[in-house]
Design an enzyme around this catalytic site. Structure first.
Site, mmCIF file in Angstrom:
data_model
loop_
_atom_site.group_PDB
_atom_site.id
_atom_site.type_symbol
_atom_site.label_atom_id
_atom_site.label_comp_id
_atom_site.label_asym_id
_atom_site.label_seq_id
_atom_site.Cartn_x
_atom_site.Cartn_y
_atom_site.Cartn_z
ATOM 1 N N TYR A 144 0.886 -1.175 0.000
ATOM 2 C CA TYR A 144 0.000 0.000 0.000
ATOM 3 C C TYR A 144 0.913 1.210 0.000
ATOM 4 O O TYR A 144 2.083 1.114 -0.398
ATOM 5 C CB TYR A 144 -0.906 -0.131 1.246
ATOM 6 C CG TYR A 144 -2.016 0.862 1.360
ATOM 7 C CD1 TYR A 144 -2.980 0.977 0.368
ATOM 8 C CD2 TYR A 144 -2.117 1.695 2.473
ATOM 9 C CE1 TYR A 144 -4.009 1.909 0.493
ATOM 10 C CE2 TYR A 144 -3.145 2.611 2.602
ATOM 11 C CZ TYR A 144 -4.083 2.715 1.599
ATOM 12 O OH TYR A 144 -5.093 3.632 1.719
ATOM 13 N N ARG A 152 -5.369 10.311 -11.035
ATOM 14 C CA ARG A 152 -4.639 10.973 -9.929
ATOM 15 C C ARG A 152 -4.216 9.891 -8.962
ATOM 16 O O ARG A 152 -4.886 9.633 -7.969
ATOM 17 C CB ARG A 152 -5.552 12.020 -9.267
ATOM 18 C CG ARG A 152 -4.883 12.977 -8.334
ATOM 19 C CD ARG A 152 -4.539 12.361 -6.967
ATOM 20 N NE ARG A 152 -5.605 12.351 -6.001
ATOM 21 C CZ ARG A 152 -5.768 11.377 -5.096
ATOM 22 N NH1 ARG A 152 -4.991 10.320 -5.052
ATOM 23 N NH2 ARG A 152 -6.770 11.440 -4.233
ATOM 24 N N LYS A 167 -5.687 -1.632 -2.334
ATOM 25 C CA LYS A 167 -6.827 -1.328 -1.453
ATOM 26 C C LYS A 167 -7.589 -2.618 -1.138
ATOM 27 O O LYS A 167 -8.014 -2.847 -0.006
ATOM 28 C CB LYS A 167 -7.777 -0.331 -2.133
ATOM 29 C CG LYS A 167 -7.188 1.056 -2.339
ATOM 30 C CD LYS A 167 -7.527 2.007 -1.208
ATOM 31 C CE LYS A 167 -6.809 3.335 -1.364
ATOM 32 N NZ LYS A 167 -6.930 4.213 -0.212
ATOM 33 N N GLU A 194 -11.807 5.460 -6.547
ATOM 34 C CA GLU A 194 -10.481 5.690 -5.977
ATOM 35 C C GLU A 194 -9.570 6.411 -6.956
ATOM 36 O O GLU A 194 -9.441 6.009 -8.126
ATOM 37 C CB GLU A 194 -9.865 4.320 -5.632
ATOM 38 C CG GLU A 194 -8.641 4.389 -4.768
ATOM 39 C CD GLU A 194 -8.941 4.865 -3.352
ATOM 40 O OE1 GLU A 194 -9.837 4.317 -2.698
ATOM 41 O OE2 GLU A 194 -8.248 5.816 -2.911
ATOM 42 N N ASP A 195 -8.959 7.459 -6.500
ATOM 43 C CA ASP A 195 -7.915 8.165 -7.248
ATOM 44 C C ASP A 195 -8.358 8.622 -8.632
ATOM 45 O O ASP A 195 -7.621 8.467 -9.628
ATOM 46 C CB ASP A 195 -6.628 7.328 -7.292
ATOM 47 C CG ASP A 195 -5.957 7.278 -5.913
ATOM 48 O OD1 ASP A 195 -6.591 7.721 -4.928
ATOM 49 O OD2 ASP A 195 -4.819 6.814 -5.819
ATOM 50 N N ASP A 231 -13.604 7.136 -1.948
ATOM 51 C CA ASP A 231 -12.706 6.962 -0.808
ATOM 52 C C ASP A 231 -11.885 8.216 -0.529
ATOM 53 O O ASP A 231 -11.637 8.564 0.622
ATOM 54 C CB ASP A 231 -11.780 5.781 -1.117
ATOM 55 C CG ASP A 231 -10.899 5.414 0.044
ATOM 56 O OD1 ASP A 231 -11.379 5.477 1.187
ATOM 57 O OD2 ASP A 231 -9.736 5.051 -0.185
ATOM 58 N N ASP A 232 -11.436 8.900 -1.584
ATOM 59 C CA ASP A 232 -10.560 10.061 -1.387
ATOM 60 C C ASP A 232 -11.322 11.239 -0.791
ATOM 61 O O ASP A 232 -10.759 12.036 -0.043
ATOM 62 C CB ASP A 232 -9.915 10.460 -2.719
ATOM 63 C CG ASP A 232 -9.092 9.318 -3.259
ATOM 64 O OD1 ASP A 232 -8.096 8.962 -2.631
ATOM 65 O OD2 ASP A 232 -9.483 8.730 -4.296
ATOM 66 N N ASN A 283 0.223 11.655 -0.055
ATOM 67 C CA ASN A 283 0.946 10.420 -0.342
ATOM 68 C C ASN A 283 1.558 10.491 -1.738
ATOM 69 O O ASN A 283 1.055 11.245 -2.571
ATOM 70 C CB ASN A 283 -0.019 9.225 -0.294
ATOM 71 C CG ASN A 283 -0.609 9.041 1.095
ATOM 72 O OD1 ASN A 283 0.088 9.140 2.073
ATOM 73 N ND2 ASN A 283 -1.907 8.798 1.157
HETATM 74 N N1 LIG Z 1 -3.968 10.245 3.824
HETATM 75 C C1 LIG Z 1 -4.981 9.848 3.105
HETATM 76 O O1 LIG Z 1 -5.750 8.972 3.526
HETATM 77 C C2 LIG Z 1 -5.239 10.437 1.778
HETATM 78 C C3 LIG Z 1 -4.355 11.281 1.168
HETATM 79 N N2 LIG Z 1 -4.642 11.808 -0.056
HETATM 80 C C4 LIG Z 1 -3.626 12.631 -0.687
HETATM 81 O O2 LIG Z 1 -4.129 13.921 -0.885
HETATM 82 C C5 LIG Z 1 -3.405 14.525 -1.934
HETATM 83 C C6 LIG Z 1 -4.327 15.406 -2.737
HETATM 84 O O3 LIG Z 1 -5.312 14.692 -3.400
HETATM 85 P P1 LIG Z 1 -6.409 15.458 -4.322
HETATM 86 O O4 LIG Z 1 -7.203 16.385 -3.504
HETATM 87 O O5 LIG Z 1 -7.150 14.442 -5.075
HETATM 88 O O6 LIG Z 1 -5.423 16.267 -5.301
HETATM 89 P P2 LIG Z 1 -5.663 17.554 -6.188
HETATM 90 O O7 LIG Z 1 -4.509 17.624 -7.119
HETATM 91 O O8 LIG Z 1 -7.027 17.584 -6.745
HETATM 92 O O9 LIG Z 1 -5.566 18.762 -5.160
HETATM 93 C C7 LIG Z 1 -4.362 19.343 -4.749
HETATM 94 C C8 LIG Z 1 -4.668 20.710 -4.198
HETATM 95 O O10 LIG Z 1 -3.472 21.231 -3.655
HETATM 96 C C9 LIG Z 1 -3.407 22.610 -3.992
HETATM 97 N N3 LIG Z 1 -2.019 23.065 -3.971
HETATM 98 C C10 LIG Z 1 -1.049 22.870 -4.891
HETATM 99 N N4 LIG Z 1 0.067 23.525 -4.527
HETATM 100 C C11 LIG Z 1 -0.201 24.116 -3.344
HETATM 101 C C12 LIG Z 1 0.544 24.945 -2.475
HETATM 102 N N5 LIG Z 1 1.802 25.275 -2.756
HETATM 103 N N6 LIG Z 1 -0.045 25.387 -1.352
HETATM 104 C C13 LIG Z 1 -1.324 25.059 -1.054
HETATM 105 N N7 LIG Z 1 -2.089 24.299 -1.849
HETATM 106 C C14 LIG Z 1 -1.527 23.829 -2.973
HETATM 107 C C15 LIG Z 1 -4.013 22.682 -5.377
HETATM 108 O O11 LIG Z 1 -4.452 23.995 -5.658
HETATM 109 C C16 LIG Z 1 -5.172 21.700 -5.229
HETATM 110 O O12 LIG Z 1 -6.287 22.371 -4.710
HETATM 111 C C17 LIG Z 1 -2.707 13.386 -2.682
HETATM 112 O O13 LIG Z 1 -1.325 13.409 -2.415
HETATM 113 C C18 LIG Z 1 -3.296 12.144 -2.077
HETATM 114 O O14 LIG Z 1 -2.361 11.091 -2.020
HETATM 115 C C19 LIG Z 1 -5.819 11.554 -0.705
HETATM 116 C C20 LIG Z 1 -6.729 10.717 -0.154
HETATM 117 C C21 LIG Z 1 -6.477 10.056 1.106
HETATM 118 C C1 LIG Z 2 -4.654 7.032 0.615
HETATM 119 C C2 LIG Z 2 -5.278 7.435 -0.611
HETATM 120 O O1 LIG Z 2 -6.381 7.028 -0.907
HETATM 121 C C3 LIG Z 2 -4.603 8.352 -1.484
HETATM 122 O O2 LIG Z 2 -3.519 8.835 -1.148
HETATM 123 O O3 LIG Z 2 -5.150 8.639 -2.553
HETATM 124 MG MG LIG Z 3 -6.852 7.365 -2.924
#
Ligand SMILES: NC(=O)C1=CN([C@@H]2O[C@H](COP(=O)(O)OP(=O)(O)OC[C@H]3O[C@@H](n4cnc5c(N)ncnc54)[C@H](O)[C@@H]3O)[C@@H](O)[C@H]2O)C=CC1
Ligand SMILES: CC(=O)C(=O)O
Ligand SMILES: [Mg+2]
Length: 590
Positions: free
Chosen positions: A114, A167, A185, A256-257, A279-280, A430
């Site tokens: 994962y 993504r 997952k 997902e993603d 999930d996201d 991540n």
């Molecule tokens: N820990 C967890 O369980 C999860 C973590 N994630 C992580 O969340 C991250 C984002 O996912 P999404 O929302 O789908 O991506 P996305 O690409 O749609 O959103 C990214 C956001 O970050 C903003 N951004 C970019 N540069 C920036 C900066 N310098 N300062 C502030 N904001 C900035 C962008 O404007 C955008 O709104 C990914 O890395 C994903 O792996 C997602 C789901 C679950």
């Molecule tokens: C953990 C997860 O779902 C993500 O980083 O997109």
């Molecule tokens: Mg995800």
């Protein structure tokens, strides 16, 4: 009904594993079927009954010996991707042993199957491709999705995890190579959520890729064409959803993603018509709310005392903020007051009051509808995160921006320590390379006062002689339980509602033990992930009962009392143990 409830508890109490299973599959066929295969653990009576004598080396190994051998092999490899490939091979050979190892050594193995390793797995998916797992739907299959689902051997798929690869974690568009994500997952669904491997299906919607490297790569496994867009894209996903519902009407679909511009409209389009969730957006919102409920409880405060600065206004960032607002509203705050406790930052700075000092002096930037509600007049539009921290004084930093290089700086965290006794720092992007800071930095910059939870796993950190264990704030704590609930109580969970997600978050926070709280954790030890999944599933089902019609409630065989419900869910959870395999052929002794 009461007799039935007592029945579940009695059944659970008296059930001894493993129960014998009848099989007509024999010889090489059973050895090469990962759902049945036991490798060298087939005992002599089984080898005789199943025509295996001579086909397997003569030594009989115990499950324990098998587990130890695989661990030795994994540990002997130097790189995480090589370790992953060994585990993938095992997954393809012997599902029971694979999931047993994942479950029994989850702290060591989860990072290999994962996040973070799954990121490299996807990046190298074409080069390392060996055996197919799951299903791919491409533009060349349009009109045939319904028929194709009958190529899948199971008549009872309960959980699908689907991606369009647009993504993948914070790594962007990896097209069909995103298959690594649904596979990873669903491995957690089986090991941590107790869904049997033959009930899960990983899916890639191969709508193309806009990644120029993949389009040019000889190793790319997907359709080497640009992504579908507009109506063509949505009609493609419609065909898939309709086909799934026709083939497995009780199945839950986990999105997902998907990149934010698709993820948000797809969820809005399907959430009231299908048993599905994103999930996201929802899983991450749920788990982060759980983390904040825990942090507040550990600090002896309320979630309504927390002020959040969220870096990232993508589907994850806004999904998380929305769900924390729901949590604050449940705690008695008005929605308006709750939303005022958030500042959201994008790549162009904070969503705030347009005062002309940043960017366009005349007007608020052209914001999308989903961002508009998050404009906070207490900060200037376009303010940097440090400026926003100074103006707004958040007590919690959420990182969901997927940027390399660490967005959370020493200055920012030091500024928070001037007014927050225990700032909550959650670098959740991540894989590890996208984390907004490391726990080591967060603890060092806050003189050890920070409460830290990260998206990918990090090791404990010792500062001034005190060891701090960061928690992992990852949707893995909730999605297996949400899917488990939908799988074992489909009639009570026709849709995944916001209230169910709220209940799931509370259950996840409530699953913490006193010892875990004393250690300053915000999430339970990963070793207890099955207990957490069960608690989450029970909470979701309880909410299902609350909203079910009187008819559905009465018709349900699922116990409504907490102990009976827990026994029922536990009973339904698949366990990765070998069952004695019995030949059903009648024996004639006369
Ligand atoms: N820990 C967890 O369980 C999860 C973590 N994630 C992580 O969340 C991250 C984002 O996912 P999404 O929302 O789908 O991506 P996305 O690409 O749609 O959103 C990214 C956001 O970050 C903003 N951004 C970019 N540069 C920036 C900066 N310098 N300062 C502030 N904001 C900035 C962008 O404007 C955008 O709104 C990914 O890395 C994903 O792996 C997602 C789901 C679950
Ligand atoms: C953990 C997860 O779902 C993500 O980083 O997109
Ligand atoms: Mg995800």
């Amino acid at each position: 009904m009461r007799r039935m409830r007592r029945g579940w508890q009695r059944l659970l109490a008296t059930r001894t594993y493993p129960t014998p299973v009848k099989t007509e599959v024999k010889g090489t066929e059973i050895m090469h079927d990962p759902l049945w295969n036991k490798g060298m653990a087939f005992d002599w009576p089984e080898r005789d009954r199943l025509n295996l004598r001579g086909l397997i080396p003569p030594r009989v190994k115990s499950e324990k010996e098998q587990v130890e051998r695989v661990l030795r092999l994994v540990r002997s490899e130097e790189t995480d991707i090589r370790k992953n490939l060994i585990l993938q091979d095992l997954h393809d050979r012997n599902e029971t042993l694979f999931h047993k190892i994942v479950l029994e050594h989850i702290g060591e193995i989860a990072p290999l199957i994962y996040t973070p390793t799954v990121g490299i797995v996807c990046q190298m998916f074409g080069v390392n491709y060996r055996r197919p797992r799951g299903m791919y739907f491409s533009r060349h299959d349009r009109g045939l999705f319904g028929t194709m689902l009958h190529n899948w051997p199971s008549d009872d798929v309960k959980v699908i995890v689907v991606t369009d690869g647009s993504r993948i974690l914070g790594l962007g568009d990896l097209g069909a190579h995103g298959m690594g994500i649904p596979v990873g997952k669903l491995a957690l669904y089986c090991a941590a959520g107790g869904i049997a491997p033959h009930h899960v299906l990983p899916v890639v919607l191969d709508v193309g890729t806009n990644n120029p490297d993949l389009l040019a790569s000889e190793d790319y496994i997907g359709t080497p064409e640009k992504r579908l867009s507009g109506d063509e894209y949505y009609e493609f996903v419609d065909e898939f959803m309709q086909a799934v519902e026709a083939r497995w009407p009780k199945c839950v679909v986990q999105f997902e993603d998907f990149e934010t511009p698709r993820a948000v409209p797809l969820l809005a389009k399907y959430r009231d018509d299908y048993r599905c969730f994103n999930d996201d957006i929802q899983g991450t919102g749920c788990v982060t709310l759980a983390g904040l409920l825990s942090a507040a409880r550990n600090a002896g405060t309320s979630i309504t005392d927390i002020k959040v600065l969220c870096a990232g206004a993508g589907s994850a960032g806004l999904g998380v903020c929305a769900q924390i607002v729901d949590g604050m509203v449940e705690a008695g705050m008005s929605r308006e007051d709750a939303m005022a406790r958030f500042v959201v930052c994008t790549s162009q700075g904070a969503l705030g009051k347009p005062d002309g000092s940043h960017g366009d002096p005349n007007a608020t930037r052209g914001l999308s509808d989903d961002r508009k509600p998050w404009v906070n007049p207490l900060v200037s539009d376009g303010a940097s995160m440090l400026e926003a921290i100074t103006a707004f004084r958040p007590t919690c930093l959420l990182g969901l921006a997927a940027q390399p290089g660490g967005l959370f700086t020493e200055e920012m965290i030091k500024a928070m320590t001037t007014y927050a006794p225990a700032p909550i720092i959650m670098p959740m992007s991540n894989p590890t390379s996208k984390a907004e800071c490391t726990p080591e930095q967060a603890y060092a910059w806050s003189e050890g006062t920070a409460v830290v939870a990260t998206g990918s796993p990090f090791a404990p950190v010792t500062i001034h002689g005190k060891t701090h264990t960061p928690s992992q704030c990852n949707n893995m704590y909730v999605f297996p339980g949400i899917g488990l609930a939908a799988a074992v109580a489909p009639s009570l969970i026709p849709r995944v509602t916001d209230k169910m997600l709220y209940r799931a978050a509370v259950a996840c926070a409530d699953a913490m033990t006193a010892e875990e709280r004393a250690e300053g954790r915000t999430f339970p030890d990963l070793k207890r992930i099955r207990d957490v999944s069960k608690a989450v599933a029970c909470a979701v089902i309880e909410e299902g009962f609350r909203t079910a019609s009187a008819h559905d409630r009465l018709q349900s065989i699922i116990p409504q009392d907490p102990a009976g419900l827990e026994a029922y869910v536990e009973f339904q959870m698949w366990k990765p143990v070998y069952h004695p395999l019995v030949d059903p052929t009648p024996r004639h002794f006369d």
